[in-house]
Each structure stands twice: as structure tokens, then as C-alpha cells.
Design a protein around this motif. Sequence first.
Motif, PDB file in Angstrom:
ATOM      1  N   LEU A 280     -81.853 -77.925 -71.542  1.00  0.00           N
ATOM      2  CA  LEU A 280     -81.924 -76.771 -70.656  1.00  0.00           C
ATOM      3  C   LEU A 280     -81.020 -76.984 -69.444  1.00  0.00           C
ATOM      4  CD1 LEU A 280     -85.722 -75.907 -70.792  1.00  0.00           C
ATOM      5  CD2 LEU A 280     -83.850 -75.073 -72.233  1.00  0.00           C
ATOM      6  N   TYR A 281     -80.456 -75.879 -68.986  1.00  0.00           N
ATOM      7  CA  TYR A 281     -79.407 -75.941 -67.959  1.00  0.00           C
ATOM      8  C   TYR A 281     -80.038 -76.015 -66.562  1.00  0.00           C
ATOM      9  CZ  TYR A 281     -75.042 -74.661 -65.594  1.00  0.00           C
ATOM     10  OH  TYR A 281     -73.920 -74.638 -64.789  1.00  0.00           O
ATOM     11  N   ASP A 282     -80.443 -77.215 -66.196  1.00  0.00           N
ATOM     12  CA  ASP A 282     -80.960 -77.477 -64.850  1.00  0.00           C
ATOM     13  C   ASP A 282     -79.874 -78.221 -64.075  1.00  0.00           C
ATOM     14  OD1 ASP A 282     -83.280 -76.296 -65.654  1.00  0.00           O
ATOM     15  OD2 ASP A 282     -84.512 -78.092 -65.579  1.00  0.00           O
ATOM     16  N   ALA A 283     -78.790 -77.541 -63.803  1.00  0.00           N
ATOM     17  CA  ALA A 283     -77.621 -78.166 -63.182  1.00  0.00           C
ATOM     18  C   ALA A 283     -76.821 -77.100 -62.450  1.00  0.00           C
ATOM     19  CB  ALA A 283     -76.751 -78.850 -64.243  1.00  0.00           C
ATOM     20  N   PHE A 284     -75.983 -77.551 -61.506  1.00  0.00           N
ATOM     21  CA  PHE A 284     -75.097 -76.647 -60.766  1.00  0.00           C
ATOM     22  C   PHE A 284     -75.884 -75.497 -60.124  1.00  0.00           C
ATOM     23  CE2 PHE A 284     -72.420 -78.700 -63.938  1.00  0.00           C
ATOM     24  CZ  PHE A 284     -71.314 -79.098 -63.191  1.00  0.00           C
ATOM     25  N   GLY A 285     -77.086 -75.792 -59.674  1.00  0.00           N
ATOM     26  CA  GLY A 285     -77.884 -74.798 -58.979  1.00  0.00           C
ATOM     27  C   GLY A 285     -78.704 -73.894 -59.874  1.00  0.00           C
ATOM     28  N   HIS A 286     -78.652 -74.086 -61.194  1.00  0.00           N
ATOM     29  CA  HIS A 286     -79.432 -73.278 -62.123  1.00  0.00           C
ATOM     30  C   HIS A 286     -80.666 -74.060 -62.575  1.00  0.00           C
ATOM     31  CE1 HIS A 286     -76.308 -70.117 -62.817  1.00  0.00           C
ATOM     32  NE2 HIS A 286     -75.525 -71.094 -62.405  1.00  0.00           N
ATOM     33  N   ARG A 287     -81.734 -73.318 -62.980  1.00  0.00           N
ATOM     34  CA  ARG A 287     -82.975 -73.971 -63.421  1.00  0.00           C
ATOM     35  C   ARG A 287     -83.524 -73.219 -64.639  1.00  0.00           C
ATOM     36  NH1 ARG A 287     -84.788 -78.831 -62.253  1.00  0.00           N
ATOM     37  NH2 ARG A 287     -86.949 -78.061 -62.324  1.00  0.00           N
ATOM     38  N   GLU A 288     -82.919 -73.436 -65.802  1.00  0.00           N
ATOM     39  CA  GLU A 288     -83.408 -72.772 -67.008  1.00  0.00           C
ATOM     40  C   GLU A 288     -84.858 -73.152 -67.321  1.00  0.00           C
ATOM     41  OE1 GLU A 288     -80.082 -71.420 -70.260  1.00  0.00           O
ATOM     42  OE2 GLU A 288     -80.704 -73.524 -70.321  1.00  0.00           O
ATOM     43  N   SER A 289     -85.250 -74.360 -66.948  1.00  0.00           N
ATOM     44  CA  SER A 289     -86.597 -74.818 -67.285  1.00  0.00           C
ATOM     45  C   SER A 289     -87.685 -74.036 -66.554  1.00  0.00           C
ATOM     46  CB  SER A 289     -86.739 -76.314 -66.988  1.00  0.00           C
ATOM     47  OG  SER A 289     -86.604 -76.562 -65.604  1.00  0.00           O
ATOM     48  N   GLN A 290     -87.338 -73.273 -65.527  1.00  0.00           N
ATOM     49  CA  GLN A 290     -88.334 -72.434 -64.871  1.00  0.00           C
ATOM     50  C   GLN A 290     -88.712 -71.224 -65.717  1.00  0.00           C
ATOM     51  OE1 GLN A 290     -86.623 -71.495 -61.043  1.00  0.00           O
ATOM     52  NE2 GLN A 290     -87.306 -73.422 -60.128  1.00  0.00           N
ATOM     53  N   ARG A 291     -87.886 -70.901 -66.721  1.00  0.00           N
ATOM     54  CA  ARG A 291     -88.120 -69.719 -67.547  1.00  0.00           C
ATOM     55  C   ARG A 291     -88.182 -70.025 -69.038  1.00  0.00           C
ATOM     56  NH1 ARG A 291     -86.353 -64.619 -65.257  1.00  0.00           N
ATOM     57  NH2 ARG A 291     -85.993 -64.804 -63.021  1.00  0.00           N
ATOM     58  N   LEU A 292     -87.637 -71.181 -69.441  1.00  0.00           N
ATOM     59  CA  LEU A 292     -87.491 -71.501 -70.852  1.00  0.00           C
ATOM     60  C   LEU A 292     -88.160 -72.821 -71.188  1.00  0.00           C
ATOM     61  CD1 LEU A 292     -83.699 -70.645 -71.275  1.00  0.00           C
ATOM     62  CD2 LEU A 292     -85.629 -69.197 -71.925  1.00  0.00           C
ATOM     63  N   ALA A 293     -88.590 -72.956 -72.426  1.00  0.00           N
ATOM     64  CA  ALA A 293     -89.109 -74.218 -72.953  1.00  0.00           C
ATOM     65  C   ALA A 293     -88.049 -74.827 -73.865  1.00  0.00           C
ATOM     66  CB  ALA A 293     -90.393 -73.990 -73.730  1.00  0.00           C
ATOM     67  N   PRO A 294     -87.858 -76.144 -73.816  1.00  0.00           N
ATOM     68  CA  PRO A 294     -86.831 -76.760 -74.672  1.00  0.00           C
ATOM     69  C   PRO A 294     -87.293 -76.832 -76.119  1.00  0.00           C
ATOM     70  CG  PRO A 294     -88.035 -78.454 -73.487  1.00  0.00           C
ATOM     71  CD  PRO A 294     -88.547 -77.134 -72.974  1.00  0.00           C
ATOM     72  N   GLY A 295     -86.316 -76.887 -77.024  1.00  0.00           N
ATOM     73  CA  GLY A 295     -86.615 -77.150 -78.420  1.00  0.00           C
ATOM     74  C   GLY A 295     -86.836 -78.631 -78.643  1.00  0.00           C
ATOM     75  N   PRO A 296     -87.429 -79.006 -79.775  1.00  0.00           N
ATOM     76  CA  PRO A 296     -87.690 -80.419 -80.058  1.00  0.00           C
ATOM     77  C   PRO A 296     -86.403 -81.188 -80.346  1.00  0.00           C
ATOM     78  CG  PRO A 296     -88.304 -79.054 -81.943  1.00  0.00           C
ATOM     79  CD  PRO A 296     -87.944 -78.111 -80.835  1.00  0.00           C
ATOM     80  N   ALA A 297     -86.231 -82.332 -79.680  1.00  0.00           N
ATOM     81  CA  ALA A 297     -85.011 -83.115 -79.850  1.00  0.00           C
ATOM     82  C   ALA A 297     -84.878 -83.692 -81.251  1.00  0.00           C
ATOM     83  CB  ALA A 297     -84.971 -84.236 -78.816  1.00  0.00           C
ATOM     84  N   ASP A 298     -86.003 -83.879 -81.940  1.00  0.00           N
ATOM     85  CA  ASP A 298     -85.968 -84.488 -83.266  1.00  0.00           C
ATOM     86  C   ASP A 298     -85.986 -83.465 -84.388  1.00  0.00           C
ATOM     87  OD1 ASP A 298     -88.545 -83.677 -82.776  1.00  0.00           O
ATOM     88  OD2 ASP A 298     -89.484 -85.504 -83.557  1.00  0.00           O
ATOM     89  N   ALA A 299     -85.786 -82.175 -84.061  1.00  0.00           N
ATOM     90  CA  ALA A 299     -85.702 -81.172 -85.121  1.00  0.00           C
ATOM     91  C   ALA A 299     -84.478 -81.444 -85.987  1.00  0.00           C
ATOM     92  CB  ALA A 299     -85.613 -79.771 -84.519  1.00  0.00           C
ATOM     93  N   PRO A 300     -84.541 -81.147 -87.284  1.00  0.00           N
ATOM     94  CA  PRO A 300     -83.367 -81.366 -88.141  1.00  0.00           C
ATOM     95  C   PRO A 300     -82.169 -80.576 -87.631  1.00  0.00           C
ATOM     96  CG  PRO A 300     -85.323 -80.890 -89.464  1.00  0.00           C
ATOM     97  CD  PRO A 300     -85.700 -80.626 -88.032  1.00  0.00           C
ATOM     98  N   PRO A 301     -80.972 -81.149 -87.696  1.00  0.00           N
ATOM     99  CA  PRO A 301     -79.780 -80.410 -87.271  1.00  0.00           C
ATOM    100  C   PRO A 301     -79.592 -79.149 -88.109  1.00  0.00           C
ATOM    101  CG  PRO A 301     -79.277 -82.741 -87.617  1.00  0.00           C
ATOM    102  CD  PRO A 301     -80.645 -82.515 -88.167  1.00  0.00           C
ATOM    103  N   LEU A 302     -79.112 -78.096 -87.472  1.00  0.00           N
ATOM    104  CA  LEU A 302     -78.837 -76.847 -88.179  1.00  0.00           C
ATOM    105  C   LEU A 302     -77.386 -76.860 -88.642  1.00  0.00           C
ATOM    106  CD1 LEU A 302     -79.482 -74.032 -89.194  1.00  0.00           C
ATOM    107  CD2 LEU A 302     -79.091 -73.164 -86.863  1.00  0.00           C
ATOM    108  N   VAL A 303     -77.190 -76.932 -89.942  1.00  0.00           N
ATOM    109  CA  VAL A 303     -75.860 -76.949 -90.550  1.00  0.00           C
ATOM    110  C   VAL A 303     -75.837 -75.884 -91.631  1.00  0.00           C
ATOM    111  CG1 VAL A 303     -74.114 -78.320 -91.745  1.00  0.00           C
ATOM    112  CG2 VAL A 303     -75.596 -79.403 -90.052  1.00  0.00           C
ATOM    113  N   LEU A 304     -74.863 -74.986 -91.541  1.00  0.00           N
ATOM    114  CA  LEU A 304     -74.769 -73.820 -92.417  1.00  0.00           C
ATOM    115  C   LEU A 304     -73.532 -73.949 -93.293  1.00  0.00           C
ATOM    116  CD1 LEU A 304     -75.901 -70.846 -92.925  1.00  0.00           C
ATOM    117  CD2 LEU A 304     -74.185 -70.124 -91.226  1.00  0.00           C
ATOM    118  N   ASP A 305     -73.692 -73.792 -94.613  1.00  0.00           N
ATOM    119  CA  ASP A 305     -72.568 -73.803 -95.553  1.00  0.00           C
ATOM    120  C   ASP A 305     -71.956 -72.415 -95.643  1.00  0.00           C
ATOM    121  OD1 ASP A 305     -72.666 -76.492 -96.380  1.00  0.00           O
ATOM    122  OD2 ASP A 305     -74.302 -76.054 -97.757  1.00  0.00           O
ATOM    123  N   VAL A 306     -70.649 -72.332 -95.397  1.00  0.00           N
ATOM    124  CA  VAL A 306     -69.927 -71.067 -95.549  1.00  0.00           C
ATOM    125  C   VAL A 306     -68.569 -71.381 -96.174  1.00  0.00           C
ATOM    126  CG1 VAL A 306     -68.945 -69.029 -94.422  1.00  0.00           C
ATOM    127  CG2 VAL A 306     -71.046 -70.040 -93.530  1.00  0.00           C
ATOM    128  N   GLY A 307     -68.323 -70.877 -97.353  1.00  0.00           N
ATOM    129  CA  GLY A 307     -67.025 -71.034 -97.984  1.00  0.00           C
ATOM    130  C   GLY A 307     -66.627 -72.462 -98.259  1.00  0.00           C
TER     131      GLY A 307
END
Length: 281
Positions: free
Chosen positions: A130-157
Motif C-alpha cells: 500500500l502506498y504510504d509514502a510521499f505524503g499519501h496513506r493508502e492504508s487509511q482506506r485500503l487493506a493489503p492483499g496477502p503477501a503469500d498469495a500465488p502470483p497472478l500469471v496469465l497465458d496469452v498467445g
Amino acid sequence: MSTGPRPPQRPAVRVTVAQLEVGTDRGANLLAARDALRTAGRARSDLVVLPEYASAFDPRGVGVELAEPLDGPFVTMLRRAAAEHGLAVVAGTILPGGAAGADGQPRAVNAVVAVGADGEVAGVYRKVHLYDAFGHRESQRLAPGPADAPPLVLDVGGLRFGVLTCYDLRFPEVARRLVDAGADVLLVPAAWAAGDLKAMHWRTLAVARAIENTAAVLAVGQAGRGVVGRSLVVGPDGVVGLEADDTPQVRTVDLDAEELRAVRERNPSLTHRRYAVVPRV
């Protein structure tokens, strides 16, 4: 996320980069996204990438008031358009249901949705950093996703596209984990905040992620108030092949699978690495 054998690679995979201007009017945002998908369809693209927060955005902060579920109007439109035009879609959105913060207030989730050319949801990445940097605080409005979630990789062509978003670009281990999962191309939907040196950071980091991973990078920014735009397509050798300005625009490029293979053959740095990326939870 694909885990099976890789399909044959085509000579090129056509990708449309949709640098949209997004606001708080969800109906207007939906129409702009739909128009971008139609443009991609006319270009016979295999994949279209929309920016972070493509469903709704407020540069002062994004939270539950702008969230909608996966079966809401925005993702439903993406699914219908993907099936209609026979192309895959990757787009940022805001989902409800994030865990409440320490203040007890509900949080939304900053997410990137991947939709296959069949119109089915292929995966969802929930933003870890979450973007808690450069004067912004995303964590005041958003919850982070799990760091150990499987990577999202999409096959296209026959190419594999790994998904991260915005502030994740500042963390090289995120990109490397996607490459370890088989990604050839890194997709970075973003609403990169404007400010001193910020456009320079955006470009430099996108090029660095390409070079160190010998992977193409498609960094797709929002245009408009409070953000830099300046979407980039970077080759696996670090050469910038497309660079937008800060205005809304839709551009289409062809990604050469053979170029990727040749760069990785000349520069086998991925095979020389001595450290693994392990999520910290």
C-alpha cells in the motif's frame, strides 16, 4: 493462473495499452473502458491493459465508497467485452470486503482483475504494497492483499504475463517472484502519483525491472489530475519502444516472443542468480 504446459508461441502477441483518465463517476469510467476495449478489438489485439483504479479514482484517496464487487457493473462489462472481442483484459478496480483497520473502519481492496478471452475471470491480484509514502496513506482506506498469495500469471498467445500494480514497482522482489512463476512480460497498471521526480522514478523503475528480469514491461498509467500518465512499453533489453505523454490515449504494440528468447539467451542472468524470493508474512 496458468500451471500447465505452455502453448506454442506466436510470432507476436498484440497488446493494447489504454491510458485512461478516471474519476469518481463510475458510469463514465465504465464507458471509457468499454470504448478502449472496442478500440482494442478493432485492432485485433490479444490483450488490453487498463490502469490501476480503472473503475473509479479520486486523487485525494480511494476507499469503500468507490468499491464494487466482482459481479458488479465494471467487471461484468469487462467480461462481456472480452468475450465479444475475443481478447484478454487486465484492469485495476476496487473491491469491497477488506479487513477493518486498527481504527475499526472498513477498508476496500485495491485489486487487478484478469479476464480471459472467453470472458471468464482468470485471476485477481490484491495489491500487497500500500502506498504510504510521499505524503499519501493508502492504508487509511485500503487493506493489503496477502503477501503469500500465488502470483497472478496469465497465458496469452504463448507468452506469460505477470501482474503487479503501481507502488509494487518499487519492490524488485515482486517482479522477480512473477518471473520465477514463468512471467515473460510484467504488467503494471498504475495511478502513479505526480510530484517532484515522480515521472523520472516511474520511467527508471520500469526500465530497471525489464533489464534485471530480461522481461518486457508494460507500465500502464492513468492520465489526469494528480497522476503522471506516461505509459511505457519496455523491451527485455531495457529499450523503451513506446512512451506516452500525460494525456488520455490508447496505443497498440506487438510483442515479439523471439526477441524475448534471444535476449535471455544473450543475457542469461536469471540462470546465474543465487538467491530466492520468499514472501514475508
